[in-house]
Enzyme design. Structure first.
Site, mmCIF file in Angstrom:
data_model
loop_
_atom_site.group_PDB
_atom_site.id
_atom_site.type_symbol
_atom_site.label_atom_id
_atom_site.label_comp_id
_atom_site.label_asym_id
_atom_site.label_seq_id
_atom_site.Cartn_x
_atom_site.Cartn_y
_atom_site.Cartn_z
ATOM 1 N N HIS A 228 33.228 -23.841 11.732
ATOM 2 C CA HIS A 228 32.326 -24.332 10.694
ATOM 3 C C HIS A 228 31.714 -25.673 11.101
ATOM 4 C CE1 HIS A 228 31.200 -25.274 6.402
ATOM 5 N NE2 HIS A 228 31.388 -26.497 6.861
ATOM 6 N N GLU A 229 32.554 -26.589 11.573
ATOM 7 C CA GLU A 229 32.061 -27.916 11.948
ATOM 8 C C GLU A 229 31.181 -27.846 13.196
ATOM 9 O OE1 GLU A 229 32.302 -30.323 9.956
ATOM 10 O OE2 GLU A 229 33.703 -29.349 8.585
ATOM 11 N N HIS B 66 27.663 -26.888 12.252
ATOM 12 C CA HIS B 66 26.824 -27.987 11.764
ATOM 13 C C HIS B 66 26.105 -28.670 12.934
ATOM 14 C CE1 HIS B 66 27.634 -28.048 7.525
ATOM 15 N NE2 HIS B 66 28.936 -28.234 7.664
ATOM 16 N N GLU C 74 25.861 -25.763 4.312
ATOM 17 C CA GLU C 74 27.268 -25.394 4.285
ATOM 18 C C GLU C 74 27.448 -23.887 4.436
ATOM 19 O OE1 GLU C 74 30.133 -27.221 4.182
ATOM 20 O OE2 GLU C 74 28.792 -28.892 4.590
#
Length: 270
Positions: free
Chosen positions: A143-144, A147, A201
């Site tokens: 997920h990070e 980004h 997100e």
């Protein structure tokens, strides 16, 4: 008519200096949203600023003797990162050659991040308090990383620039008093900034899900992860007023997407 003409002029001013880009390929999860970036702010400049900020955080943690003090956890995180990073080629081939780093700070916060350019940072609290499995860590890390791949940091800076310009120009064009300007600020905050942040997100959830699956980590761990996060985040504001989707909302979205990445996971496990 005056309001319409003013709004049209405002929109034109906001678009000056911005460009439409697609930072990543869509992948199996199909992230295709076009992004608006402030053209004077390059990816390289954002990466440079992020690297400086990251180095400062590490220096401060080192001075406090809380940097990389848990050797076993750090080794675990770096092993998972080594599995995930090669998979970024499916979304952004150039990212394989970023100067990736993984570090760990002893802190009880439930937090982790990946700065622009591939600077990953975990806090011990998120691993220890949530009792994360490797599969769940891979979901957070993916997920990070997503980004960073999508340059959400650069996008946020670009959005802040246009927001600041937009609210000040709107006040002048529409003849708003101080109270009206505050209302305009709130409209921008809840009608532009927060929905876009929630979109970011969601994109990170989906790309992270695919990165982890391609690396051989069970996509079902995304569900258990956000169930744990939901239990640990009681009392947080509702999704409408938050930059993060509600835990229940993101779990539903992830469950709907898992069938797309399940074959990738199964192939990686063979």
């Amino acid at each position: 008519m005056r309001l319409l003409a003013s709004a049209t002029l405002l929109c034109s001013l906001l678009l000056v200096g911005c460009e439409t880009v697609q930072t990543t390929q869509g992948g199996a999860v199909g992230v295709q949203r076009q992004q608006f970036m402030f053209s004077a702010l390059s990816s390289a400049e954002v990466d440079r600023m992020a690297a400086e900020s990251y180095a400062k955080m590490l220096e401060e943690a080192r001075a406090k003797k809380v940097l990389n003090t848990d050797a076993a956890m750090l080794k675990r995180l770096r092993r998972i990162a080594d599995d995930l990073i090669p998979q970024v080629v499916h979304f952004r081939p150039d990212a394989v050659n970023w100067a990736w780093e993984v570090n760990l700070i002893k802190n009880d916060q439930l937090n982790a991040s990946c700065m622009p350019g591939g600077k990953i940072l975990f806090y011990t609290g998120i691993v220890e308090k949530l009792k994360l499995t490797d599969d769940e860590i891979a979901q957070i890390m993916g997920h990070e990383i997503a980004h960073a791949l999508r340059e959400h940091g650069r996008e946020a800076i670009s959005r802040a620039y246009t927001t600041q310009l937009g609210t000040s120009v709107a006040g002048a064009l529409l003849g708003l008093g101080e109270g009206g300007k505050q209302m305009a600020d709130m409209a921008v905050q809840y009608g532009l900034n927060l929905p876009n942040s929630r979109a970011n997100e969601t994109e990170a959830d989906l790309i992270g899900l695919e990165l982890a699956a391609r690396a051989g980590y069970n996509p079902q761990a995304a569900v258990s992860l956000w169930q744990k996060m939901g239990s640990a985040s009681q009392g947080q504001p509702p999704a409408f007023l938050s930059t993060h989707p509600s835990s229940s909302g993101r779990i539903q979205n992830l469950q709907a997407t898992i069938p797309r990445v399940q074959p990738l996971y199964e192939a990686a496990r063979r």
